[in-house]
Design a protein around this motif. Sequence first.
Motif, PDB file in Angstrom:
ATOM      1  N   VAL A  85      10.281  -8.404   9.169  1.00 19.90           N
ATOM      2  CA  VAL A  85      10.205  -9.058  10.309  1.00 19.90           C
ATOM      3  C   VAL A  85      11.318  -8.815  11.265  1.00 19.90           C
ATOM      4  N   GLU A  86      12.566  -8.729  10.607  1.00 21.57           N
ATOM      5  CA  GLU A  86      13.732  -8.650  11.283  1.00 21.57           C
ATOM      6  C   GLU A  86      13.790  -7.454  12.194  1.00 21.57           C
ATOM      7  N   TYR A  87      13.352  -6.340  11.585  1.00 18.98           N
ATOM      8  CA  TYR A  87      13.553  -4.792  12.095  1.00 18.98           C
ATOM      9  C   TYR A  87      12.447  -4.163  12.578  1.00 18.98           C
ATOM     10  N   GLY A  88      11.351  -4.913  12.383  1.00 16.15           N
ATOM     11  CA  GLY A  88       9.811  -4.376  12.576  1.00 16.15           C
ATOM     12  C   GLY A  88       9.609  -3.105  11.844  1.00 16.15           C
ATOM     13  N   ILE A  89       9.955  -3.461  10.577  1.00 16.93           N
ATOM     14  CA  ILE A  89       9.470  -2.293   9.692  1.00 16.93           C
ATOM     15  C   ILE A  89       8.467  -2.438   8.881  1.00 16.93           C
ATOM     16  N   PRO A  90       7.373  -1.816   8.516  1.00 24.49           N
ATOM     17  CA  PRO A  90       6.264  -2.263   7.673  1.00 24.49           C
ATOM     18  C   PRO A  90       6.841  -2.219   6.060  1.00 24.49           C
ATOM     19  N   ALA A  91       6.310  -3.371   5.470  1.00 27.21           N
ATOM     20  CA  ALA A  91       6.481  -3.433   4.109  1.00 27.21           C
ATOM     21  C   ALA A  91       5.405  -3.555   3.159  1.00 27.21           C
ATOM     22  N   PHE A  92       5.528  -3.105   1.955  1.00 26.34           N
ATOM     23  CA  PHE A  92       4.638  -3.031   0.877  1.00 26.34           C
ATOM     24  C   PHE A  92       5.021  -3.460  -0.266  1.00 26.34           C
ATOM     25  N   ILE A  93       4.038  -3.673  -1.478  1.00 28.12           N
ATOM     26  CA  ILE A  93       4.450  -3.649  -2.719  1.00 28.12           C
ATOM     27  C   ILE A  93       3.245  -2.632  -3.208  1.00 28.12           C
ATOM     28  N   TYR A  94       3.436  -2.012  -4.467  1.00 25.97           N
ATOM     29  CA  TYR A  94       2.598  -1.094  -4.686  1.00 25.97           C
ATOM     30  C   TYR A  94       2.398  -1.384  -6.373  1.00 25.97           C
ATOM     31  N   ASP A  95       1.182  -1.399  -6.695  1.00 23.29           N
ATOM     32  CA  ASP A  95       0.954  -1.318  -8.139  1.00 23.29           C
ATOM     33  C   ASP A  95       1.551  -2.674  -8.806  1.00 23.29           C
ATOM     34  N   GLY A  96       1.292  -3.883  -8.173  1.00 22.36           N
ATOM     35  CA  GLY A  96       2.034  -4.874  -8.725  1.00 22.36           C
ATOM     36  C   GLY A  96       1.654  -5.351 -10.248  1.00 22.36           C
ATOM     37  N   ILE A  97       2.650  -6.202 -10.677  1.00 23.32           N
ATOM     38  CA  ILE A  97       2.437  -6.500 -12.275  1.00 23.32           C
ATOM     39  C   ILE A  97       1.257  -7.259 -12.493  1.00 23.32           C
ATOM     40  N   THR A  98       0.647  -7.910 -11.630  1.00 21.57           N
ATOM     41  CA  THR A  98      -0.712  -8.553 -11.968  1.00 21.57           C
ATOM     42  C   THR A  98      -2.135  -7.983 -11.541  1.00 21.57           C
ATOM     43  N   VAL A  99      -1.895  -6.414 -11.188  1.00 16.20           N
ATOM     44  CA  VAL A  99      -3.009  -5.568 -11.163  1.00 16.20           C
ATOM     45  C   VAL A  99      -4.045  -5.814 -12.096  1.00 16.20           C
ATOM     46  N   ASP A 100      -5.384  -6.220 -11.596  1.00 19.13           N
ATOM     47  CA  ASP A 100      -6.362  -6.575 -12.737  1.00 19.13           C
ATOM     48  C   ASP A 100      -7.679  -6.008 -12.338  1.00 19.13           C
ATOM     49  N   GLU A 101      -8.115  -4.806 -12.795  1.00 18.67           N
ATOM     50  CA  GLU A 101      -9.383  -4.217 -12.314  1.00 18.67           C
ATOM     51  C   GLU A 101     -10.292  -4.072 -13.536  1.00 18.67           C
ATOM     52  N   LEU A 102      -9.949  -4.739 -14.689  1.00 21.97           N
ATOM     53  CA  LEU A 102     -10.667  -4.634 -15.879  1.00 21.97           C
ATOM     54  C   LEU A 102     -12.086  -5.036 -15.675  1.00 21.97           C
ATOM     55  N   ASP A 103     -13.072  -3.924 -16.118  1.00 21.29           N
ATOM     56  CA  ASP A 103     -14.664  -4.387 -15.961  1.00 21.29           C
ATOM     57  C   ASP A 103     -14.876  -5.571 -16.856  1.00 21.29           C
ATOM     58  N   PRO A 104     -15.892  -6.259 -16.380  1.00 14.13           N
ATOM     59  CA  PRO A 104     -16.081  -7.721 -16.834  1.00 14.13           C
ATOM     60  C   PRO A 104     -16.258  -7.948 -18.479  1.00 14.13           C
ATOM     61  N   ILE A 105     -16.843  -6.824 -18.972  1.00 11.70           N
ATOM     62  CA  ILE A 105     -17.016  -6.746 -20.351  1.00 11.70           C
ATOM     63  C   ILE A 105     -15.884  -6.710 -21.061  1.00 11.70           C
ATOM     64  N   ASN A 106     -14.906  -6.203 -20.632  1.00 14.18           N
ATOM     65  CA  ASN A 106     -13.516  -5.946 -21.204  1.00 14.18           C
ATOM     66  C   ASN A 106     -12.599  -7.182 -21.100  1.00 14.18           C
ATOM     67  N   LYS A 107     -13.307  -8.045 -20.388  1.00 17.19           N
ATOM     68  CA  LYS A 107     -12.599  -9.530 -20.278  1.00 17.19           C
ATOM     69  C   LYS A 107     -12.782 -10.525 -21.481  1.00 17.19           C
ATOM     70  N   ILE A 108     -13.758 -10.201 -21.754  1.00 21.40           N
ATOM     71  CA  ILE A 108     -14.593 -11.361 -22.814  1.00 21.40           C
ATOM     72  C   ILE A 108     -13.908 -11.523 -23.844  1.00 21.40           C
TER      73      ILE A 108
END
Length: 360
Positions: free
Chosen positions: A118-141
């Motif tokens: 915000v202060e410097y007008g620079i885009p900021a991102f996170i990448y592949d965060g710790i809480t990424v969760d894309e498990l297929d539903p069957i693998n969550k059971i």
Amino acid sequence: MEKLLIINPGSTSTKIAVFEDETPLFTESIVHTPEELAPYEHVAEQYEFRKDLIVKTLENHGVGLDTLTGIVSRGGLLTPIRAGAYEVNDDMVWQLKNRPQNEHASNVGAMIARALSVEYGIPAFIYDGITVDELDPINKITGLPVFRRKGMGHNLNTRAAAMRYARESQKAYKDITVIVAHLGGGISVNLHHGGRIVDFISDEEGPFSPERSGGLPMFDVIKMCYDGAHDYNSMMKLVKRQGGLMAHLGTTDSREVQKMVDAGDEHAKLIFDAMALNIAKNIAKCAPYVKGKVDAILLTGGIAYSEYITSYIREHVEFIAPVVVYPGEDEMLSLALGGLRVLRGEETAATFVKTENPGY
């Protein structure tokens, strides 16, 4: 040319780096003493302290914040998110301050990134965060509906390894199927298929590691919880910091264990071999979901420097697929490469939306 600030806060240090495209100009680990952190009851309260140190370190290296074209931070303990990039916004900062999954030093990273953005007008991102969760539903059971398996863990390093394998194979990430084992202080195994991490064996349910107990006989764990000698905090400390190699051999340093093995210590060899075999067993557990059609098994993380461990694993899993070793975990480079893909238009950053009920 892109010039990126990379921020990676840890429990006792804040790692920062500045990259010009893929080339690091410098990397520095700013160490925080227990005395410096003692005044802060909660991680979020360390925000100003760590931010000021980052700005001072940049000044010491002659890097002006106004010369940056982007900031990439390690993702904190947000609600479950998809893999890849997220733009750091006010909703993300609110979540990390008010409703994080847990207290974790990485929560401060996005707060700092947002303020500088915000202060410097620079885009900021996170990448592949710790809480990424894309498990297929069957693998969550699981066997109890109130519990489900999670994809939370070493997503940054394992996705970087999988994408490296895809590049070296001259294929798109979405077109490979690989099992990746992250071998570090905690050990996890995941399955990459169709451009997602569709199955994940975390360090709380998988192999034991230098400091974590991994999966344990459940009935015995329940009994210990009610033996009068343990409470929640002591049990968590036992399985997260005092398990694995530490419990058996009194050290979390796999190199020290290797020295014991080389000196003829049969007990150390038994434990070291058992850890390697546990890793191999959990790698094999990921194969059935894709009916054994795996392109490669990738071993990464600090312990992957151990030829003893990687050779043992290779002998026990290469019947599934060839084994490729990518030792180490360059989180700073992985974050930088993720940010570059966004700034170059190769990926699109998602938008995070806060929630009052972040239950996993």
